[in-house]
Design an enzyme around this catalytic site. Structure first.
Site, PDB file in Angstrom:
ATOM      1  N   HIS A 312     -30.905 -12.495  18.991  1.00  0.00           N
ATOM      2  CA  HIS A 312     -30.871 -11.952  17.856  1.00  0.00           C
ATOM      3  C   HIS A 312     -31.998 -13.219  16.841  1.00  0.00           C
ATOM      4  CE1 HIS A 312     -32.239 -10.153  13.806  1.00  0.00           C
ATOM      5  NE2 HIS A 312     -32.595  -9.514  14.794  1.00  0.00           N
ATOM      6  N   ASP A 372     -29.565  -3.492  20.089  1.00  0.00           N
ATOM      7  CA  ASP A 372     -29.926  -2.871  21.397  1.00  0.00           C
ATOM      8  C   ASP A 372     -29.293  -2.780  22.314  1.00  0.00           C
ATOM      9  OD1 ASP A 372     -32.638  -1.327  19.839  1.00  0.00           O
ATOM     10  OD2 ASP A 372     -33.046  -3.701  20.167  1.00  0.00           O
TER      11      ASP A 372
HETATM   12  N1  CMC Z   1     -31.484 -13.708  28.162  1.00  0.00           N
HETATM   13  C1  CMC Z   1     -31.149 -15.116  27.655  1.00  0.00           C
HETATM   14  N2  CMC Z   1     -32.010 -16.945  27.179  1.00  0.00           N
HETATM   15  C2  CMC Z   1     -32.230 -16.136  25.838  1.00  0.00           C
HETATM   16  C3  CMC Z   1     -32.207 -15.127  25.372  1.00  0.00           C
HETATM   17  C4  CMC Z   1     -31.597 -13.826  25.888  1.00  0.00           C
HETATM   18  N3  CMC Z   1     -31.929 -12.477  25.577  1.00  0.00           N
HETATM   19  N4  CMC Z   1     -32.483 -14.686  24.115  1.00  0.00           N
HETATM   20  C5  CMC Z   1     -32.697 -16.221  23.435  1.00  0.00           C
HETATM   21  N5  CMC Z   1     -32.791 -16.905  24.360  1.00  0.00           N
HETATM   22  C6  CMC Z   1     -32.928 -18.482  25.144  1.00  0.00           C
HETATM   23  C7  CMC Z   1     -34.144 -18.831  24.589  1.00  0.00           C
HETATM   24  O1  CMC Z   1     -34.905 -18.775  25.788  1.00  0.00           O
HETATM   25  C8  CMC Z   1     -34.622 -19.771  24.074  1.00  0.00           C
HETATM   26  O2  CMC Z   1     -33.687 -21.232  24.577  1.00  0.00           O
HETATM   27  P1  CMC Z   1     -34.039 -22.613  24.798  1.00  0.00           P
HETATM   28  O3  CMC Z   1     -33.365 -22.839  23.335  1.00  0.00           O
HETATM   29  O4  CMC Z   1     -33.621 -22.848  25.635  1.00  0.00           O
HETATM   30  O5  CMC Z   1     -35.464 -22.562  25.183  1.00  0.00           O
HETATM   31  C9  CMC Z   1     -32.991 -19.885  22.849  1.00  0.00           C
HETATM   32  O6  CMC Z   1     -32.380 -19.001  23.431  1.00  0.00           O
HETATM   33  C10 CMC Z   1     -33.238 -19.227  21.142  1.00  0.00           C
HETATM   34  O7  CMC Z   1     -34.061 -18.103  21.535  1.00  0.00           O
HETATM   35  P2  CMC Z   1     -35.783 -17.705  20.810  1.00  0.00           P
HETATM   36  O8  CMC Z   1     -36.806 -17.490  22.315  1.00  0.00           O
HETATM   37  O9  CMC Z   1     -36.281 -19.228  21.054  1.00  0.00           O
HETATM   38  O10 CMC Z   1     -35.145 -17.386  20.476  1.00  0.00           O
HETATM   39  P3  CMC Z   1     -35.948 -16.002  18.752  1.00  0.00           P
HETATM   40  O11 CMC Z   1     -35.429 -16.102  17.900  1.00  0.00           O
HETATM   41  O12 CMC Z   1     -37.882 -16.377  19.364  1.00  0.00           O
HETATM   42  O13 CMC Z   1     -36.501 -14.879  20.083  1.00  0.00           O
HETATM   43  C11 CMC Z   1     -35.127 -12.594  20.356  1.00  0.00           C
HETATM   44  C12 CMC Z   1     -35.328 -13.727  19.351  1.00  0.00           C
HETATM   45  C13 CMC Z   1     -34.536 -11.204  19.950  1.00  0.00           C
HETATM   46  C14 CMC Z   1     -37.028 -11.975  20.317  1.00  0.00           C
HETATM   47  C15 CMC Z   1     -34.726 -13.306  21.953  1.00  0.00           C
HETATM   48  O14 CMC Z   1     -33.166 -13.196  21.514  1.00  0.00           O
HETATM   49  C16 CMC Z   1     -34.765 -11.724  22.807  1.00  0.00           C
HETATM   50  O15 CMC Z   1     -35.880 -12.335  23.467  1.00  0.00           O
HETATM   51  N6  CMC Z   1     -33.724 -10.901  23.430  1.00  0.00           N
HETATM   52  C17 CMC Z   1     -34.064  -9.547  23.845  1.00  0.00           C
HETATM   53  C18 CMC Z   1     -34.703  -9.162  23.650  1.00  0.00           C
HETATM   54  C19 CMC Z   1     -33.769  -8.565  22.558  1.00  0.00           C
HETATM   55  O16 CMC Z   1     -33.021  -7.723  22.751  1.00  0.00           O
HETATM   56  N7  CMC Z   1     -34.750  -8.140  21.501  1.00  0.00           N
HETATM   57  C20 CMC Z   1     -33.805  -7.017  20.525  1.00  0.00           C
HETATM   58  C21 CMC Z   1     -33.784  -7.533  18.942  1.00  0.00           C
HETATM   59  S1  CMC Z   1     -32.520  -7.162  17.686  1.00  0.00           S
HETATM   60  C22 CMC Z   1     -33.387  -5.406  17.633  1.00  0.00           C
HETATM   61  C23 CMC Z   1     -35.223  -5.518  17.180  1.00  0.00           C
HETATM   62  O17 CMC Z   1     -35.413  -6.414  16.729  1.00  0.00           O
HETATM   63  O18 CMC Z   1     -36.124  -4.673  17.626  1.00  0.00           O
END
Ligand code: CMC
Length: 437
Positions: A312, A372
């Site tokens: 998140h 989720d």
């Molecule tokens: N699985 C594997 N690696 C992950 C995941 C994951 N679910 N989420 C984040 N990471 C890694 C990401 O690759 C990055 O790694 P590095 O630092 O090596 O590049 C690090 O963790 C930081 O992640 P980020 O993508 O920079 O974080 P963000 O704040 O931009 O994205 C997020 C947040 C929710 C989009 C992301 O965690 C994600 O895609 N999660 C899976 C989708 C999901 O469950 N979404 C629902 C969010 S909660 C409900 C809502 O908002 O609707």
């Protein structure tokens, strides 16, 4: 700035010595914010912040998240207390009006929402224009946007009474429109709302009843869905809420703005994740690969696979909503009996969580289950079809979108949303005739 409790100053100095003294705002809680609006004037700089990860786009008094501690408050009330004691409509009132309602106010509000639960008959005919296999989120986007064509009698965004009616209409009509999207896809007649029923019962009835038979919603499902709606009702400046704010900052009508919010919510990184989690868990339980294999894939940067329902932008701790949903999911599945078909998915999810929370990759990045991760299993156990999961999220979040819209419309600092950019394209050059290129 409106609503800031106290103010300091921060000095930003360029290497060439030019300096800007910028106000520092402290809210009720949370990280203070530097007001950078004077930077272009004082030191000829903009801020650069892709994804707005460190930018406060507004001040807001609706919802507070402490991502480090895993805290979520709606108008100051902890989500755990609201989930246990409140109802979805009471939470709607709280988010919209800022206080929990008295008995009289609640009675008034319930009646207002009931009054607007039907949709214009002509809108019902829109559904026939879709393919029967259209995704209900695509249908929701379209029909929500179409509301502005039907309810333009009370759509003056500068009139608080009109704004309130728009808000009530949106909250009230979403369940009806959602159930029509589902009924159309399975070829059953649309059910009109029954205003003697509560908000959640009414939605379940419109989803699952047919005119030929009497239908009584399962009270266990009603309470479970009520809780899911409460937990999804608002989440401060998330992607879809920020979309609603940005779209309506131009003066666009609230139906069009909420339709844009629905479009944003549908993405798998946002509300679409609840559907994606079930696809992932089904793949895990049906394939020969182990849970560990999926964890390895999620860590592999050359593989686009991510652990859906994990991570998140704000929570760097267990999402408090996920904690509540995990327990509720456990209780619901127990109620349905150990041999129900959702048990293997729940067990796979718990195994994924257990392994991920001990894995260095997830620990280092502070990746925890989000709202989720378990909600889809609950919805599936209630018989809600997979492609309706994000629609349920949209029904719940409508009040959040509309509360933020209303707050923004009253904000004296409202300006059209218009970010800047760092231009990296070609330098100025002259046009060359096509034959000479
Ligand atoms: N699985 C594997 N690696 C992950 C995941 C994951 N679910 N989420 C984040 N990471 C890694 C990401 O690759 C990055 O790694 P590095 O630092 O090596 O590049 C690090 O963790 C930081 O992640 P980020 O993508 O920079 O974080 P963000 O704040 O931009 O994205 C997020 C947040 C929710 C989009 C992301 O965690 C994600 O895609 N999660 C899976 C989708 C999901 O469950 N979404 C629902 C969010 S909660 C409900 C809502 O908002 O609707």
């Amino acid at each position: 700035m409106s609503n800031n409790n106290s103010q300091d100053t921060v000095r930003i100095t360029r290497v060439d010595g030019e300096a800007a003294d910028l106000p520092l705002y402290h809210g009720t809680y949370g990280t203070p914010c530097i007001d950078v609006r004077g930077m272009p004037r004082d030191i000829d700089c903009f801020t650069y912040d892709p994804g707005y990860a460190t930018t406060a786009s507004c001040s807001s008094s609706i919802t507070y998240i402490d991502g480090e501690q895993g805290v979520l408050l709606y108008r100051g009330y902890p989500i755990e207390q609201l989930a246990e004691h409140s109802s979805y409509l009471e939470v709607c009132y709280l988010l919209m009006y800022g206080e929990l309602p008295t008995i009289r106010q609640m009675h008034w509000f319930r009646n207002r929402i009931r009054y607007h639960s039907m949709v214009h008959e002509a809108l019902r005919r829109f559904y026939e224009g879709f393919r029967h296999d259209a995704h209900p989120m695509a249908i929701m986007e379209t029909t929500t946007s179409a509301l502005s064509a039907f309810y333009h009698d009370k759509i003056d965004i500068n009139d608080p009474e009109h704004r309130e009616i728009c808000a009530h209409r949106l909250i009230a009509k979403m369940p009806s429109m959602a159930s029509y999207a589902y009924k159309y896809s399975i070829g059953q007649p649309f059910m009109y709302p029954d205003n003697d029923l509560g908000f959640v019962e009414n939605f379940l009835r419109m989803m699952f009843a047919v005119p030929a038979e009497e239908y009584r919603p399962n009270p266990v499902f009603v309470r479970a869905l009520e809780m899911i709606l409460i937990l999804h009702a608002d989440h401060e400046q998330n992607a879809s809420t920020s979309t609603v704010r940005l779209v309506s900052s131009s003066g666009a009508n609230p139906f069009a703005s909420v339709a844009a919010g629905i479009a944003s919510l549908w993405g798998p990184a946002h509300g679409g994740a609840n559907e994606a989690v079930i696809n992932m868990l089904e793949e895990i339980t049906q394939s020969d690969a182990t849970v560990e294999d999926f964890i390895e894939r999620a860590k592999d940067k050359s593989d686009p696979f991510k652990l859906m329902g994990f991570g998140h932008r704000v929570y760097k701790n267990y999402d408090p909503r996920a904690k509540l949903i995990r327990q509720a999911c456990h209780d619901l599945l127990n109620e349905l009996g150990e041999d129900n078909e959702n048990q293997p998915l729940f067990e796979a999810a718990m195994e994924l969580e257990r392994i991920a929370l001990e894995d260095e990759y997830f620990v280092e990045r502070k990746l925890y289950p989000n709202v989720d991760f378990y909600s889809g299993i609950m919805l599936r156990a209630m018989g809600i079809p997979l492609n309706m999961f994000t629609v349920i999220f949209a029904i719940a979040r409508t009040v959040g979108w509309i509360a933020h819209w209303n707050e923004m419309m009253d904000d004296p600092e409202l300006r059209i949303g218009r970010p800047r950019q760092l231009y990296t394209g070609p330098e100025r050059r002259d046009y060359v005739d096509i034959g000479e290129r």
